[in-house]
Structure formats: C-alpha cells, structure tokens
Design a protein around this motif. Structure first.
Motif, PDB file in Angstrom:
ATOM      1  N   LEU A  50       0.019 -30.054  28.661  1.00  0.00           N
ATOM      2  CA  LEU A  50       1.337 -29.628  28.203  1.00  0.00           C
ATOM      3  C   LEU A  50       1.399 -29.945  26.720  1.00  0.00           C
ATOM      4  CD1 LEU A  50       3.928 -30.912  30.817  1.00  0.00           C
ATOM      5  CD2 LEU A  50       3.013 -28.633  30.574  1.00  0.00           C
ATOM      6  N   THR A  51       1.623 -28.957  25.918  1.00  0.00           N
ATOM      7  CA  THR A  51       1.678 -29.219  24.488  1.00  0.00           C
ATOM      8  C   THR A  51       2.669 -28.263  23.845  1.00  0.00           C
ATOM      9  OG1 THR A  51       0.415 -29.206  22.436  1.00  0.00           O
ATOM     10  CG2 THR A  51      -0.336 -27.723  24.154  1.00  0.00           C
ATOM     11  N   PRO A  52       3.338 -28.692  22.790  1.00  0.00           N
ATOM     12  CA  PRO A  52       4.275 -27.788  22.131  1.00  0.00           C
ATOM     13  C   PRO A  52       3.567 -26.842  21.165  1.00  0.00           C
ATOM     14  CG  PRO A  52       4.364 -29.932  21.125  1.00  0.00           C
ATOM     15  CD  PRO A  52       3.381 -30.038  22.237  1.00  0.00           C
ATOM     16  N   PHE A  53       2.298 -27.132  20.849  1.00  0.00           N
ATOM     17  CA  PHE A  53       1.645 -26.369  19.789  1.00  0.00           C
ATOM     18  C   PHE A  53       0.178 -26.150  20.113  1.00  0.00           C
ATOM     19  CE2 PHE A  53      -1.061 -26.716  15.977  1.00  0.00           C
ATOM     20  CZ  PHE A  53      -0.665 -25.566  15.321  1.00  0.00           C
ATOM     21  N   SER A  54      -0.319 -24.961  19.896  1.00  0.00           N
ATOM     22  CA  SER A  54      -1.761 -24.783  19.964  1.00  0.00           C
ATOM     23  C   SER A  54      -2.187 -23.973  18.748  1.00  0.00           C
ATOM     24  CB  SER A  54      -2.166 -24.087  21.262  1.00  0.00           C
ATOM     25  OG  SER A  54      -1.766 -22.755  21.245  1.00  0.00           O
ATOM     26  N   ALA A  55      -3.222 -24.460  18.076  1.00  0.00           N
ATOM     27  CA  ALA A  55      -3.646 -23.868  16.806  1.00  0.00           C
ATOM     28  C   ALA A  55      -4.196 -22.461  17.001  1.00  0.00           C
ATOM     29  CB  ALA A  55      -4.694 -24.759  16.150  1.00  0.00           C
ATOM     30  N   ASP A  56      -4.503 -22.101  18.255  1.00  0.00           N
ATOM     31  CA  ASP A  56      -5.098 -20.791  18.501  1.00  0.00           C
ATOM     32  C   ASP A  56      -4.071 -19.740  18.906  1.00  0.00           C
ATOM     33  OD1 ASP A  56      -7.818 -21.794  18.212  1.00  0.00           O
ATOM     34  OD2 ASP A  56      -7.311 -22.939  19.983  1.00  0.00           O
ATOM     35  N   ALA A  57      -2.812 -20.102  18.882  1.00  0.00           N
ATOM     36  CA  ALA A  57      -1.794 -19.127  19.272  1.00  0.00           C
ATOM     37  C   ALA A  57      -1.879 -17.912  18.344  1.00  0.00           C
ATOM     38  CB  ALA A  57      -0.411 -19.750  19.195  1.00  0.00           C
ATOM     39  N   THR A  58      -1.461 -16.767  18.852  1.00  0.00           N
ATOM     40  CA  THR A  58      -1.707 -15.534  18.097  1.00  0.00           C
ATOM     41  C   THR A  58      -0.520 -15.105  17.237  1.00  0.00           C
ATOM     42  OG1 THR A  58      -1.055 -14.377  20.095  1.00  0.00           O
ATOM     43  CG2 THR A  58      -3.418 -14.591  19.668  1.00  0.00           C
ATOM     44  N   ASP A  59       0.601 -15.818  17.302  1.00  0.00           N
ATOM     45  CA  ASP A  59       1.738 -15.373  16.487  1.00  0.00           C
ATOM     46  C   ASP A  59       1.453 -15.595  15.005  1.00  0.00           C
ATOM     47  OD1 ASP A  59       3.696 -18.104  15.941  1.00  0.00           O
ATOM     48  OD2 ASP A  59       2.134 -18.191  17.474  1.00  0.00           O
ATOM     49  N   GLU A  60       2.137 -14.839  14.186  1.00  0.00           N
ATOM     50  CA  GLU A  60       1.826 -14.815  12.760  1.00  0.00           C
ATOM     51  C   GLU A  60       2.042 -16.175  12.099  1.00  0.00           C
ATOM     52  OE1 GLU A  60       3.133 -12.324   8.805  1.00  0.00           O
ATOM     53  OE2 GLU A  60       4.118 -11.915  10.698  1.00  0.00           O
ATOM     54  N   LEU A  61       3.145 -16.825  12.475  1.00  0.00           N
ATOM     55  CA  LEU A  61       3.499 -18.115  11.882  1.00  0.00           C
ATOM     56  C   LEU A  61       2.376 -19.130  12.101  1.00  0.00           C
ATOM     57  CD1 LEU A  61       5.929 -19.442  10.450  1.00  0.00           C
ATOM     58  CD2 LEU A  61       6.691 -20.226  12.691  1.00  0.00           C
ATOM     59  N   THR A  62       1.923 -19.257  13.354  1.00  0.00           N
ATOM     60  CA  THR A  62       0.873 -20.217  13.676  1.00  0.00           C
ATOM     61  C   THR A  62      -0.420 -19.866  12.956  1.00  0.00           C
ATOM     62  OG1 THR A  62       1.864 -20.399  15.848  1.00  0.00           O
ATOM     63  CG2 THR A  62      -0.308 -21.366  15.574  1.00  0.00           C
ATOM     64  N   MET A 103      22.666 -25.950  14.990  1.00  0.00           N
ATOM     65  CA  MET A 103      21.809 -24.810  14.653  1.00  0.00           C
ATOM     66  C   MET A 103      20.695 -24.584  15.680  1.00  0.00           C
ATOM     67  SD  MET A 103      19.409 -26.122  11.565  1.00  0.00           S
ATOM     68  CE  MET A 103      17.961 -27.104  11.826  1.00  0.00           C
ATOM     69  N   THR A 104      20.075 -23.411  15.573  1.00  0.00           N
ATOM     70  CA  THR A 104      18.906 -23.084  16.390  1.00  0.00           C
ATOM     71  C   THR A 104      17.754 -22.841  15.436  1.00  0.00           C
ATOM     72  OG1 THR A 104      20.392 -21.986  17.887  1.00  0.00           O
ATOM     73  CG2 THR A 104      18.057 -21.569  18.197  1.00  0.00           C
ATOM     74  N   PHE A 105      16.604 -23.404  15.771  1.00  0.00           N
ATOM     75  CA  PHE A 105      15.475 -23.341  14.849  1.00  0.00           C
ATOM     76  C   PHE A 105      14.269 -22.703  15.534  1.00  0.00           C
ATOM     77  CE2 PHE A 105      11.597 -25.514  13.298  1.00  0.00           C
ATOM     78  CZ  PHE A 105      11.605 -25.050  11.993  1.00  0.00           C
ATOM     79  N   ASN A 106      13.599 -21.823  14.808  1.00  0.00           N
ATOM     80  CA  ASN A 106      12.362 -21.233  15.327  1.00  0.00           C
ATOM     81  C   ASN A 106      11.205 -21.724  14.479  1.00  0.00           C
ATOM     82  OD1 ASN A 106      13.615 -19.711  17.317  1.00  0.00           O
ATOM     83  ND2 ASN A 106      14.122 -18.119  15.824  1.00  0.00           N
ATOM     84  N   GLY A 107      10.236 -22.357  15.109  1.00  0.00           N
ATOM     85  CA  GLY A 107       9.125 -22.900  14.333  1.00  0.00           C
ATOM     86  C   GLY A 107       7.818 -22.792  15.077  1.00  0.00           C
ATOM     87  N   LEU A 108       6.847 -23.554  14.574  1.00  0.00           N
ATOM     88  CA  LEU A 108       5.518 -23.545  15.172  1.00  0.00           C
ATOM     89  C   LEU A 108       5.528 -24.105  16.580  1.00  0.00           C
ATOM     90  CD1 LEU A 108       3.485 -25.105  12.251  1.00  0.00           C
ATOM     91  CD2 LEU A 108       3.263 -22.780  13.084  1.00  0.00           C
ATOM     92  N   THR A 109       6.357 -25.111  16.794  1.00  0.00           N
ATOM     93  CA  THR A 109       6.271 -25.847  18.055  1.00  0.00           C
ATOM     94  C   THR A 109       7.284 -25.361  19.072  1.00  0.00           C
ATOM     95  OG1 THR A 109       7.776 -27.539  17.242  1.00  0.00           O
ATOM     96  CG2 THR A 109       5.439 -27.918  16.889  1.00  0.00           C
ATOM     97  N   GLY A 110       7.962 -24.267  18.797  1.00  0.00           N
ATOM     98  CA  GLY A 110       8.866 -23.747  19.817  1.00  0.00           C
ATOM     99  C   GLY A 110       9.858 -22.751  19.250  1.00  0.00           C
ATOM    100  N   GLN A 111      10.358 -21.910  20.121  1.00  0.00           N
ATOM    101  CA  GLN A 111      11.398 -20.963  19.748  1.00  0.00           C
ATOM    102  C   GLN A 111      12.732 -21.479  20.270  1.00  0.00           C
ATOM    103  OE1 GLN A 111      10.814 -17.923  18.024  1.00  0.00           O
ATOM    104  NE2 GLN A 111       8.833 -18.886  17.675  1.00  0.00           N
TER     105      GLN A 111
END
Lengths: 354, 412
Positions: free
Chosen positions: B304-316, B375-383
């Motif tokens: 279980l992890t909030p972040f994976s370096a191989d994710a395909t979204d542009e931000l990551t 506020m609501t924040f969209n980042g690397l570790t979650g939407q």
C-alpha cells in the motif's frame, strides 16, 4: 574567608563556582534583554544536563579511576523515571518547579539503586570489569525500556512487557510506550534549574573529593595495594564514587527528559555514553572546570557550524583531533603552566588534584 | 625530545589537513549541483523581492539520512518550480536534525532565528513530536511530509485528542496504514488467509502500524498465525522468524517495515524455498531501487503506497524525470513525493489566501490553517486530498503489486 577561598586547596573549586555563576548571570542578562538567539536558548538546558552528567562521570573516571561506558544508561533510567513520575503527577501537582524537584529526586534515587546493584559485584574485582559491565548495562537498559509499556487510567496502573497488552480506558495516559518512549511530556525543566543542578553537583563532587573518603578514593586509584595496606576498604570507596556518579547521571537525565515533549529510549545509546566520556577526557580527568568548559564547547560547536552545512560534522571531528593534540602537547602544557604561575604570582608547582 | 614531539604534532596536523581537503573535495563534487541550485533559487527569489521563508528539518546525516536528503532534494526542486512560475516566491532553509529530538529543537531555533514563516516541520516522527509544541507556541504553520506518528499532530496521542491545530500531515498516520492494510486483506482473502507478521519492535513506525493492524485484524476476523519481532541489533538474519512462520502454515506475511530489512526477508525466504504472499506498507517503497538486491525476488509483492514513481500520469512522470536529472539518476521515493506535494500545497493555499512575504508568521498561520481545512489538493500522492481540523490527511492508499520489476496498480 576570602583568603581561604583563594588558597591552594580551594582555588580550583572557587574558579568553578565563579565561572558557572558568571556565565549564568551573563546569559540571564542576554535573555532578558532579548539578545540571545532562539538557537542558543534551546541549547541552554541540554548543555546543563550534559555538564552534570560529565561532572558525575569525571568523579568516576578521573577521581576514582574506573572506566564507565554506560553513563547514558544511568541518564536513561533517571530520565524515564522522572518523565513517568511527572506525567503521573501532572494532574495532582500543578506547580512545575515542585514537580521537577520531585521528579529529579526520584530519578536520582532509582539511578543510585541501579548503580549500587551493579557496583556490589563488579567493584569487588580488579581491572576493567566495570567498563565491560557498564557497557552491557547501557545496552540492556535501552532494550528493556524499548519493550516496556506503562500506562494509567482511572482504574490504576497497567504494565506490560514486550507485547503491548495495555488497554486504557478513555482519558488514560501512556507513561512509557515501548519504542515510542514517552510522548506528551510537559516541559518543566528550566535553565535556572539546570544551573542550580550544576552548582549542587559541583558542591557534592568537591566536598567528596576533598573529604577523608575522597582522599581514600584517590589513594585506591593511585596504588591499590598501598591503600589496602593502610586499611582502606577499596570496593567501598570505589562504590561511593560510582554511586554518586550514577546519581548525578540520573539527575542529568531527569532534567533532560523533562525538557522535551518526547523522549525515545534510543536517544541514550552507546554513542551518548562515549560523547560524555569525550567531554570528560578532553576537559581533563579529575578537572571539573575543564569538564564544564569542554562540554559547553563541544555541545555548542556542531550548532555553531550549522552554516557550514554538509561539512559541519567533518569540522567537528577535526576540532576534536586538534583539541586532543594541543592539550597533550608538552610545549603547550609548559606554556600554559607558566602563564598560570605568572597569573597567580607563584613560582612553585600547582598543587591541584589531577 | 621537544623537537621530536613538535615534528610529530606538525605531521599529525598536516595529515588532518590533507584528510579534510580530500574529503571536502569528494563531498564537494557530490553536493555541488544541489548547492548551485539552491543559490540560483535564492537569487531568483531575491530579484523578485520578498520571498516567503519556508523552514524544515530532517536527518541529512546519520542512519536515517536517506529520508531527509530525499525530502530536502524534492523540496528544493518544488521551491524552484514555484519560483519559476513567477508571482509567489519561496525561500527554503532545510536544517539537519540527525533524527534526534534534541537536534530537532536546536534546528527549530536556528530556523526561527533565520525568520521562518511557514514550515515543513520534520521528516521523521520522534523529532517531529518534540517540535510540534514549539510550532504551536510560536503559532507557525507547519505541514510534515512524512512525520506519520499521531504524536506529531496530537497533544494527547494516546486518545488522539487535543490536536495542535496548526500542524498538518501530508502522509498517512501510522494507525491508518495498519487499519487500511487489515481492511484490504479482509476484502481480498484470495491473497492468503493465514497471516504471519514480522515487525521491528524498537521502531515506532513499525510497531505503530503493527498495533493497529492487529486490533483491526482481530475485529475483521483475520487469522494471524504467527508474530515475529526483530530490532536494530538483529536486523540481518530472519531465518528463525521465517522458519516459524512456515511451520505455522502462514501463506501471507505482513511486513510493516522499511525496505532494507524487507529485502533481506525476501532473499532469505527464497533461499529456504518458502513462497508466501508478501504484503508491505509505504516503507516497502524503494525496494526496487535498492543496490545489490535481485528485484526478481520482489515479484508478486503487494504494498500500500500513496506514490509510485512508475505511474503514467504527467505530473508523476515530470517529477520523476526532473528529480532523476538533479539527483544522479536516483529514483524518487514517497518521502520525496510527499515533500514535493507539501510545497505545492503550501503554494496553493498561499495563493488562495493571498499570503504575501511581508505578513507575520502568525497571520500566515491563521490564513493557511483556514485554507488547509477547506481546500482540496491534487498532487503526486493523491487526488482530491483534504485535511481535517486536527491536521490528518484524507487520501486513499493505492494497492500496487510488483510485476516484471514495476509497480502495477491493483484493480479493486
């Protein structure tokens, strides 16, 4: 009176006391005029703690001549005792200084008991056994506290070991929480309390050193056989120095623990013991004034070097080596002695206990 | 005699000097890019006039240095990116606390002397718990990238009560990870039904997750057949624990530990031909980049992890690319990602609240606390990341499985 304070046997201690009091006054003035940075303000209490622990260790290593590699273990015992007691009494004794005194006394007593228990078998032996046993003691204490769970709620205390089985009612408080140590401690240590503790430990150590028992301790260090032949009970005299040393470490630990809102058992590891030993050795064995100065310099140094970023620990190490080289240099020693003699206006050799 | 000792001293001094120069040269080469980057960052902010001062501390030296350095590198990168956009300007000072409460308190003092207005608090939990009270007393806003213990945000962590209010977390709290893991396993009994747990009992991250996992597992009726512990002094040999887990018939091993010991467990399990399903938490992240570890052993490991370096979204992908370019091809871990998100979350809140560099830390604290709780924040570790009044983050942990040496998201 003044003459007595400045004569040969008393000069050393008078210098210590005056130095501590003058430093205290200067720092207090700086605090109240707002000239002391936040960085230094945050360092005041830990410096006091390390000084007390180092003075205690110097009594054991310098005066009694027994190597102790577990001073941090005794600090740990004092710290966690004090933090637990303070946490438990937080509701009933709301006065900070009173609770601090109770906690420090408790820390001192428990540390002294541990010192006594270790000393009884070990100090009967001749050689480096105390170093080995105190080394082990430091590690064992760290492991034990890491696995200890102590909490209390409306129904009383709950204790468990290794596995945490404590189930506290709502509103309960964990005093010791295994590897997390103690959290949520009220910070009741103050700089003034630290300075008072330094003065008290100096008084205790100097009075011991220049008393009949103190002479016996030094005689046992310098020549065990000769001391035994004149009827000195070696293990008892060494025990006295060791237990006082452990108690002072307990007091230092208590003050330290109550200065931070969180305290983990891993803080008091072997490295901390060695660090305190370094303060003592660089300050000079048996030299309390030197110990105080060395502790202040060596605790402040890494913080003063913060601006050097990556290189600060490197420079710290280099400074340590330089201090060792310079203080052991015959040339420097001779010059320092000459300077001292000129200052005191005497030609003869210093009669200080070393 | 005197001449000789003088010669000796001189020689020793010369050697010390040589060593210093040599070591400085080595260190200098490695850290040169970071330093020049920091300088250019500062220069950029100075020209724009008035930058908001962000402080923070973490272990840059010592055994936990890998986390502190990751956070520092990512935070520096994020600050530069924010500054490059124009408008809002940041200035970063990241101090070393060696994962020690005492050093963290003095680092806090140094940051305050510097004039810190907003803070990234600390990287690790125990030092964080020591400085939280000070942040509250001085009323400075802080958000920790990875200080996951409850004691960082609550004055009374035993009851999760009386939060500090101005300390926020970017990462999950330890208990939440334990509960989420147990819930996930309860919903996916195909992974394994007889569970063994191996955790590090002198580490509050590990034992924190374990405690809550165990409680939740009991509640959900999961069958835990074996519990094994280890600590710093015996973190190299796990054959005893693995043997016992095997004898107890465990077909799933829960590992709430960091990737270093986990890699040894995987290797040793393979040697004894024991192949249960391994299930880790966010500390397992980084196992694929560990030097000298055969990544084929990590095949089929769940985490279980909030972040994976191989994710395909542009931000990551951008983040990973830029981070690698700056840090000698090092793949960013979740600490770096959390730190990066922290800076951007602060930037978003500052923009929304109209915070400027000439405001006092206390006013900024009030403005940011209000923003963060709404506020609501969209980042690397979650939407759609949000924060509660107590400072806890709400985002969903992603379950990933390692397939062919990369993380693959597990479909719910």
């Amino acid at each position: 009176m003044l003459k007595k304070l400045l004569d040969r046997t008393h000069r050393g201690r008078t210098v210590s006391y005056i130095m501590v009091v003058v430093l205290y006054l200067i720092i207090e003035i700086m605090i109240h005029s707002g000239n002391l940075s936040s960085l230094f303000t945050s360092l005041l209490v830990p410096v006091c703690c390390y000084i007390v622990a180092a003075i205690g260790l110097n009594l054991n290593v310098g005066v009694s001549g027994e190597l102790n590699l577990g001073q941090a273990g005794f600090m740990s015992v004092g710290a966690f005792t004090a933090v637990s007691i303070s946490g438990y009494l937080a509701a009933s004794v709301s006065n900070g200084p009173v609770r601090l005194i109770i906690a420090i006394i408790a820390g001192v007593m428990i540390s002294a008991v541990f010192g006594l228990l270790i000393g009884i078998p070990v100090l009967k032996l001749e050689g480096d056994y105390l170093a080995i046993v105190t080394l082990a003691f430091g590690q064992i204490i760290k492991s034990i506290i890491t696995n200890m769970y102590l909490g209390f709620d409306g129904n009383g205390f709950q204790f468990s070991f290794v596995d945490n089985n404590t189930k506290l009612a709502p509103g309960g408080k964990m005093l010791l929480n295994g590897p997390m140590g103690a959290t949520g401690t009220a910070k009741i240590s103050t700089f003034t309390a630290g300075v008072i503790l330094i003065l008290v430990s100096l008084i205790i150590v100097y009075h011991l050193m220049y008393s009949r028992s103190g002479r016996a301790i030094m005689a046992a260090r310098d020549n065990r056989i000769a001391a035994e032949s004149v009827g000195i009970d070696i293990s008892r005299t060494k025990m006295l120095a060791f237990v006082v040393s452990a108690s002072l470490a307990g007091a230092a630990g208590a003050l330290y623990g109550l200065n931070y809102s969180t305290l983990v058992p891993a803080k008091f590891d072997f490295n901390t013991s060695i660090l305190i030993l370094v303060y003592v050795v660089l300050g000079g064995l048996g030299n309390m004034t030197g110990t105080i100065i060395a502790t202040i310099i060596l605790v402040l140094l890494p913080e003063l070097l913060r601006s050097m970023q990556d290189y600060r620990m490197l420079i710290y190490a280099v400074v340590l080596i330089l201090i060792m080289l310079l203080t052991n240099n015959e040339n420097m020693k001779t010059r320092l002695r000459r300077l001292k003699n000129r200052f005191s206006g005497r030609g003869r050799k210093e009669g200080e206990v070393s | 005699m005197r001449k000789k000792s003088l010669l000796k001293t001189g020689l020793s001094l010369a050697m010390v000097l040589c060593m210093t120069v040599a070591l400085t040269a080595c260190g200098g080469a490695a850290s040169a890019p970071a330093e020049s980057a920091a300088e250019s960052g500062e220069a950029g902010s100075a020209s724009a006039g008035g930058a908001i001062k962000i402080g923070g501390s973490g272990p840059l030296t010592g055994p936990a240095a890998v986390y502190g350095n990751a956070v520092k590198a990512a935070a520096e990168m994020a600050v530069e990116e924010v500054n490059a956009k124009g408008g809002l300007q940041f200035e970063l000072d990241f101090e070393d606390d060696t994962h020690d409460a005492e050093k963290a308190v003095s680092a806090y003092g140094a940051l305050k002397d510097w004039g810190m207005q907003v803070s990234l608090a600390t990287v690790t939990s125990a030092p964080g718990a020591a400085v939280s009270q000070m942040y509250q007393d001085d009323h400075i806003f802080a958000i920790t990238p990875s200080g996951s213990s409850l004691a960082v945000i609550y004055q009374d962590p035993d009851n999760a009560a009386s939060p500090y209010g101005n300390i926020f977390q970017m990462c999950f709290t330890d208990p939440n990870q334990g509960i989420a893991s147990a819930d996930y396993l309860a919903g996916h009994s195909d992974l394994g039904s007889k569970i063994a747990i191996i955790y590090k009992n002198d580490d509050n991250y590990s034992s924190g997750i374990y405690t809550k996992f165990r409680a939740e597992a009991d509640e959900k009726g999961l069958e835990v057949v074996y519990e094994g512990t280890f600590d710093d002094s015996n973190a190299s040999d796990f054959s005893v624990q693995l043997k016992k887990a095997k004898d107890a018939g465990a077909d799933l091993i829960f590992l709430p530990i960091y990737y270093d010991p986990a890699s040894l467990i995987l290797t040793q399990a393979n040697q004894m031909d024991y192949k249960p399903t391994f299930f880790g938490v966010d500390g397992m992240d980084g196992i694929l980049t560990l030097e000298g570890f055969d990544t084929s052993l990590a095949e089929g490991v769940y985490l279980l992890t909030p972040f994976s370096a191989d994710a395909t979204d542009e931000l990551t992908q951008n983040f990973t690319k830029n981070y690698k370019a700056r840090n000698q091809d090092e793949i960013p871990n979740q600490f770096a990602a959390d730190a990066y998100d922290c800076v951007f979350a602060i930037a978003q809140a500052c923009e929304a609240a109209g915070v400027t560099a000439d405001m006092s830390a206390s006013d900024i604290c009030d403005a940011l606390t209000k923003q963060f709780t709404s506020m609501t924040f969209n980042g690397l570790t979650g939407q759609n990341v949000t924060w509660s009044e107590s400072g806890e983050v709400s985002k969903s942990p992603k379950a990933v499985v390692i397939k062919d040496g990369v993380y693959v998201g597990v479909e719910e």
